[in-house]
Scaffold this motif. Sequence first.
Motif, PDB file in Angstrom:
ATOM      1  N   PHE A 678      -1.977   8.621 -60.570  1.00 48.94           N
ATOM      2  CA  PHE A 678      -1.879   7.504 -59.636  1.00 48.94           C
ATOM      3  C   PHE A 678      -0.754   6.521 -59.971  1.00 48.94           C
ATOM      4  O   PHE A 678      -0.159   5.933 -59.070  1.00 48.94           O
ATOM      5  N   LEU A 679      -0.456   6.350 -61.247  1.00 49.77           N
ATOM      6  CA  LEU A 679       0.609   5.410 -61.612  1.00 49.77           C
ATOM      7  C   LEU A 679       1.965   5.842 -61.058  1.00 49.77           C
ATOM      8  O   LEU A 679       2.697   5.011 -60.492  1.00 49.77           O
ATOM      9  N   PRO A 680       2.357   7.119 -61.168  1.00 48.93           N
ATOM     10  CA  PRO A 680       3.644   7.520 -60.562  1.00 48.93           C
ATOM     11  C   PRO A 680       3.683   7.304 -59.056  1.00 48.93           C
ATOM     12  O   PRO A 680       4.724   6.926 -58.504  1.00 48.93           O
ATOM     13  N   LEU A 681       2.566   7.554 -58.376  1.00 49.11           N
ATOM     14  CA  LEU A 681       2.532   7.329 -56.931  1.00 49.11           C
ATOM     15  C   LEU A 681       2.743   5.859 -56.599  1.00 49.11           C
ATOM     16  O   LEU A 681       3.495   5.506 -55.685  1.00 49.11           O
ATOM     17  N   TRP A 682       2.080   4.977 -57.354  1.00 45.42           N
ATOM     18  CA  TRP A 682       2.198   3.550 -57.094  1.00 45.42           C
ATOM     19  C   TRP A 682       3.626   3.063 -57.357  1.00 45.42           C
ATOM     20  O   TRP A 682       4.194   2.306 -56.564  1.00 45.42           O
ATOM     21  N   SER A 684       6.309   4.726 -57.172  1.00 49.91           N
ATOM     22  CA  SER A 684       7.266   5.358 -56.266  1.00 49.91           C
ATOM     23  C   SER A 684       6.965   5.080 -54.798  1.00 49.91           C
ATOM     24  O   SER A 684       7.497   5.771 -53.924  1.00 49.91           O
ATOM     25  N   ARG A 685       6.135   4.089 -54.543  1.00 49.19           N
ATOM     26  CA  ARG A 685       5.761   3.818 -53.151  1.00 49.19           C
ATOM     27  C   ARG A 685       6.977   3.473 -52.297  1.00 49.19           C
ATOM     28  O   ARG A 685       7.059   3.864 -51.129  1.00 49.19           O
ATOM     29  N   GLY A 686       7.947   2.759 -52.871  1.00 46.09           N
ATOM     30  CA  GLY A 686       9.154   2.421 -52.118  1.00 46.09           C
ATOM     31  C   GLY A 686       9.941   3.661 -51.749  1.00 46.09           C
ATOM     32  O   GLY A 686      10.443   3.792 -50.628  1.00 46.09           O
ATOM     33  N   ALA A 687      10.068   4.593 -52.695  1.00 46.06           N
ATOM     34  CA  ALA A 687      10.796   5.834 -52.428  1.00 46.06           C
ATOM     35  C   ALA A 687      10.073   6.664 -51.384  1.00 46.06           C
ATOM     36  O   ALA A 687      10.704   7.279 -50.517  1.00 46.06           O
ATOM     37  N   LEU A 688       8.747   6.703 -51.459  1.00 44.44           N
ATOM     38  CA  LEU A 688       7.985   7.474 -50.481  1.00 44.44           C
ATOM     39  C   LEU A 688       8.180   6.910 -49.071  1.00 44.44           C
ATOM     40  O   LEU A 688       8.305   7.661 -48.098  1.00 44.44           O
ATOM     41  N   VAL A 689       8.207   5.571 -48.965  1.00 45.25           N
ATOM     42  CA  VAL A 689       8.445   4.940 -47.669  1.00 45.25           C
ATOM     43  C   VAL A 689       9.849   5.267 -47.171  1.00 45.25           C
ATOM     44  O   VAL A 689      10.060   5.583 -45.994  1.00 45.25           O
ATOM     45  N   GLU A 690      10.820   5.215 -48.089  1.00 39.43           N
ATOM     46  CA  GLU A 690      12.217   5.497 -47.723  1.00 39.43           C
ATOM     47  C   GLU A 690      12.384   6.936 -47.232  1.00 39.43           C
ATOM     48  O   GLU A 690      12.999   7.201 -46.197  1.00 39.43           O
ATOM     49  N   VAL A 691      11.809   7.873 -47.984  1.00 37.85           N
ATOM     50  CA  VAL A 691      11.907   9.279 -47.590  1.00 37.85           C
ATOM     51  C   VAL A 691      11.142   9.523 -46.295  1.00 37.85           C
ATOM     52  O   VAL A 691      11.614  10.237 -45.398  1.00 37.85           O
ATOM     53  N   GLY A 692       9.946   8.925 -46.185  1.00 36.09           N
ATOM     54  CA  GLY A 692       9.180   9.069 -44.953  1.00 36.09           C
ATOM     55  C   GLY A 692       9.927   8.528 -43.748  1.00 36.09           C
ATOM     56  O   GLY A 692       9.937   9.139 -42.672  1.00 36.09           O
ATOM     57  N   GLY A 693      10.591   7.387 -43.927  1.00 36.37           N
ATOM     58  CA  GLY A 693      11.388   6.827 -42.843  1.00 36.37           C
ATOM     59  C   GLY A 693      12.523   7.737 -42.448  1.00 36.37           C
ATOM     60  O   GLY A 693      12.839   7.904 -41.257  1.00 36.37           O
ATOM     61  N   GLY A 694      13.168   8.359 -43.442  1.00 35.31           N
ATOM     62  CA  GLY A 694      14.246   9.288 -43.143  1.00 35.31           C
ATOM     63  C   GLY A 694      13.757  10.499 -42.364  1.00 35.31           C
ATOM     64  O   GLY A 694      14.406  10.958 -41.421  1.00 35.31           O
ATOM     65  N   LEU A 695      12.587  11.011 -42.747  1.00 34.09           N
ATOM     66  CA  LEU A 695      12.014  12.141 -42.020  1.00 34.09           C
ATOM     67  C   LEU A 695      11.703  11.775 -40.571  1.00 34.09           C
ATOM     68  O   LEU A 695      11.985  12.540 -39.644  1.00 34.09           O
ATOM     69  N   VAL A 696      11.137  10.576 -40.379  1.00 34.85           N
ATOM     70  CA  VAL A 696      10.820  10.122 -39.022  1.00 34.85           C
ATOM     71  C   VAL A 696      12.091   9.993 -38.189  1.00 34.85           C
ATOM     72  O   VAL A 696      12.143  10.407 -37.026  1.00 34.85           O
ATOM     73  N   ARG A 697      13.138   9.410 -38.779  1.00 33.06           N
ATOM     74  CA  ARG A 697      14.399   9.254 -38.046  1.00 33.06           C
ATOM     75  C   ARG A 697      15.007  10.602 -37.697  1.00 33.06           C
ATOM     76  O   ARG A 697      15.595  10.787 -36.636  1.00 33.06           O
ATOM     77  N   ASP A 698      14.878  11.581 -38.622  1.00 32.30           N
ATOM     78  CA  ASP A 698      15.395  12.916 -38.333  1.00 32.30           C
ATOM     79  C   ASP A 698      14.654  13.561 -37.169  1.00 32.30           C
ATOM     80  O   ASP A 698      15.257  14.212 -36.305  1.00 32.30           O
ATOM     81  N   VAL A 699      13.341  13.380 -37.150  1.00 35.36           N
ATOM     82  CA  VAL A 699      12.524  14.038 -36.125  1.00 35.36           C
ATOM     83  C   VAL A 699      12.682  13.372 -34.765  1.00 35.36           C
ATOM     84  O   VAL A 699      12.838  14.030 -33.736  1.00 35.36           O
ATOM     85  N   PHE A 700      12.685  12.035 -34.744  1.00 35.04           N
ATOM     86  CA  PHE A 700      12.636  11.315 -33.470  1.00 35.04           C
ATOM     87  C   PHE A 700      13.963  10.703 -33.033  1.00 35.04           C
ATOM     88  O   PHE A 700      14.105  10.294 -31.896  1.00 35.04           O
ATOM     89  N   LEU A 701      14.935  10.590 -33.958  1.00 39.48           N
ATOM     90  CA  LEU A 701      16.199   9.944 -33.601  1.00 39.48           C
ATOM     91  C   LEU A 701      17.391  10.886 -33.742  1.00 39.48           C
ATOM     92  O   LEU A 701      18.527  10.442 -33.911  1.00 39.48           O
ATOM     93  N   GLY A 702      17.133  12.156 -33.756  1.00 41.62           N
ATOM     94  CA  GLY A 702      18.220  13.136 -33.695  1.00 41.62           C
ATOM     95  C   GLY A 702      19.087  13.209 -34.921  1.00 41.62           C
ATOM     96  O   GLY A 702      20.309  13.118 -34.838  1.00 41.62           O
TER      97      GLY A 702
END
Length: 721
Positions: A678-682, A684-702
Motif C-alpha cells: 500500500f505504501l508504494p501505491l500511496w 505514486s498516486r500522482g503518477a497514477l493520476v498522470e498516467v490515467g489522464g494520459g490514457l483518457v486523453r488518448d482514448v477520447f481526445l485522439g
Amino acid sequence: MSEVTAILPQGAGYGVVLGIGFFFAGFMAILAYVQNRYTQYSLKTSEEFNTASRSVKPGLIASGIVSAWTWAATLLQSCTVAYEYGVSGPFWYASGATVQILLFAILSVKVKQNAPRCHTYLEIIYTRYGSAAHWVFMVFAFITNILVGSQMLLGGSAVVTALTGMNVYAAVWLIPVGVTVYVVLGGLRATFLCDYTHTGKIDSFFVSSRDTIMLYFIFTVYSESPQIGSPSEMYRLLQTAAVKRPVAGNTHGSYMTLKSNFALIFGIIQLCSGSGTVFLDQGYWQRAIASRPHTAVRAYLLGGLAWYAIPFAFATTLGLSAVALADHPSFPTYPNPLSASQISAGLAAPTAAVALLGKKGAAALLIILFMAVTSASSAELIATSSILTFDVFKTHIRPDASPETMIRVSHYMIVLFAFVMATVASIWQAIGIDLGWLFLFMGIVIGGAVVPVALTICWKKQTRVAAITGAVVGCASGITAWLVTAAKTNDGVLSLATTGQEYATLAGNLASICVGAICTVVITLIKPDDFDWEITRRINNETRVEDGSPAADGSYASSTTGVGDEKSGRGSKEGNEKEQARVDVEDVEQPPKKRQERITDPAPLPGVKFADEEDSPDRLKGALRFAIISSWLLVAFMDVIVPLPMFFTEYIFSIKFFTGWVVVSIIWAFCSAFICVFLPLWESRGALVEVGGGLVRDVFLGGKGSKEKRLRDSANARARE
C-alpha cells in the motif's frame, strides 16, 4: 530413507516456470510503453535504464529491497533451520540477515553525500584507488553475483523438481528466461515494478502475491488446519517431537527455546555471509543510487523491517509445521523424518506444504518460490549488467560510448549473465553441491572485502594498499581457516559433508570478515590517506546550460572529472587543488548565459519536482545521524536485547509465550504487507493520476495523451506568444 514423490504433474512445473515468467515479460512490455508515452522517463536513456533516473520513492525502494533479499534460501533455508533448531532458527535467520539492510541505510546516505552521481560502487573504488583496486573488487563483485544468482536457481530448481518431477536442469535453464526478457525490456525500474507485483497485489487480475500466499499458509496452520489448527496444538506437537527427536545443543532438546547453540552459530554465519552478499552486491547500491537522496534512509529501514517478517513468520509457520507433522501419515516421507540430504536441499517447506494442503499447498509454494527466485534474479541481472556496462565496457574499453551503445551493451550483458547463472547452477547440481552447503560457503570467499568496501565510501583515511590487502588477505584467511577446521574436526577428511559443517563454516566466515577488517584498519593507521571527497562527487557530474536546455544532440554532457590513474593526483590535496582551480577559472571565464551548473535530479513523478533543499548538506547530515542512531538501535534490539537474555537463562517457551510469539509474527507479516503493497501505491498516486489522464486523453481526445507531445505543444504555444 523415503523419497519425496512429486505431487504435481510436470506440466505444472513448466507452466509456472514459463507461463508466469512470460506473463511478467508481457506486463513489463506494457509498462515500458506506458512509461515512455505518459511520463518524463524514457527507457532509451542509460540513466533511466540503469538507475531509474535516481527518482524512485522509499515505498517502492523498500518493496524492491524485500524482493531482492527474498531469495529461494529465504523461504527454504529459514524453514530448514526451523526444522533443525526450532523457534530459534527463524529468529536467528531473520535477525542475522536484517542487520546488513539496516546498516546499509548509513551507506545509502554516504553515497549520496560523497558520490551522488555514480552508477556503481565500483566507480567510486576506481576513482579513489585506480585500476588495480578496481579489478580486484570487480572480481569480488562478480563472485558475489554469480554465487547469489546460481544459488537462487539451484534452490528454486530443486523444489520445482521435488514438487512436479520436472527435470532439474530444465528448471535451472528455463527459470531465467522470462526474467531476462522483462529486465531487458524495462531496466532497473522494471525490477522495482515487478518486485512490487511479486511482493504485493495491485488488483484482482494479478496472480496471488508472496505476502498473500504467506498469510494463507499462516492462517491455515494456526487457525484452519485439522492437523494443527492453533498455536496451542502446535506447541503440544513440538513438545512431543522433542521427546522423540531432541535437538542437539538445545536446552532439554526442546524446539521451544532460544538457547540453541547451533542456531546461534548459524546466526553468526548468517551475519557474516549476509554482510558480503549485501555490501558487495551492486543490487543494493543500485537501490540507494535510484532513490531520492533524503528518503534513502527511510527506504532501507522500512525494507529491512518489512523483510524481517518474511523468514520469521514463514519459517515459524512452515518450518515448525514440518517438525510437528513429521509423524503424521500426510507427511511425504512418513514414517521416516527427512534425511540429511533432503534437509540440506531445502525440502522442509515443500514437505510441510504438501502435508498441510496436498496439491493446493504444493501449488501455492511453487508460485511463491518462483516469485522469490525471479524477483531476486532480476535484481542480480540488472546489477551485474551495470557493472559490466559501466565498469568494464565504458571504463576500460569504450570511454566515449554513446547512450545508445550503453543501452545496447546493457541488454547484451543481461543475457550474458543469465547464461552464466544457469551454467554455474548446473555445475553445482552436477557435482552434488546443494543449497545448504552453498549458503554457508559464500561468506568465506567474499567476507574479506566487506569492510574495505564500506570504508571506501565512509573513511577518507583508508588507503589503496589497505583496501586491496584487507580484501585479499581476508579471503585467503577465511578459506584457510575453513579447510583447517574441517580437517581438524574430522580426522583430516575433507569432503562436501565435512566442509559444510557448522564449526568449519563458522571459522571460515569469521576469519574472512575479521581478518579483512583488521588488515584494512591497521595498514591504514600506519600511513593514513587524506582523501578529498570532492573528487568522487564529480563522478559522472552531469552539466547543463543555465537556461536548462540540453546539449545539441539532445543529451546532457557528462564529466568524468577525477577519474584517472594514480599519477594524476587522485585523492591528494595538491592534485585536487589544481583541478579545482582549473574548474573555477573555466567557470568564471564562461559568459553568464553559457555558464554550466550541475543538473538537478529529475522529478520523482510526472509533474512533481524535488524541493531545492532535498539533497542539501544539512539535510543529508541529519539523515546520516538518523540512519546511524536508528539502525544501531534496531540491531541492538534484534540481536542483543531480545535473544541473549533468553539464551543465557535457557528459557523454554510456555504455551502463552509461544502464542504471543506467533501473534507477533502474524502482526509483523501484516505490517510488511502494508509497507510493500500500500505504501508504494500511496506515494505514486500522482503518477497514477498522470498516467490515467494520459490514457483518457488518448482514448477520447485522439492521441493527445503523450507526455512528450503535450510538452512540445506547450513549448510551441509559448514560442508563438
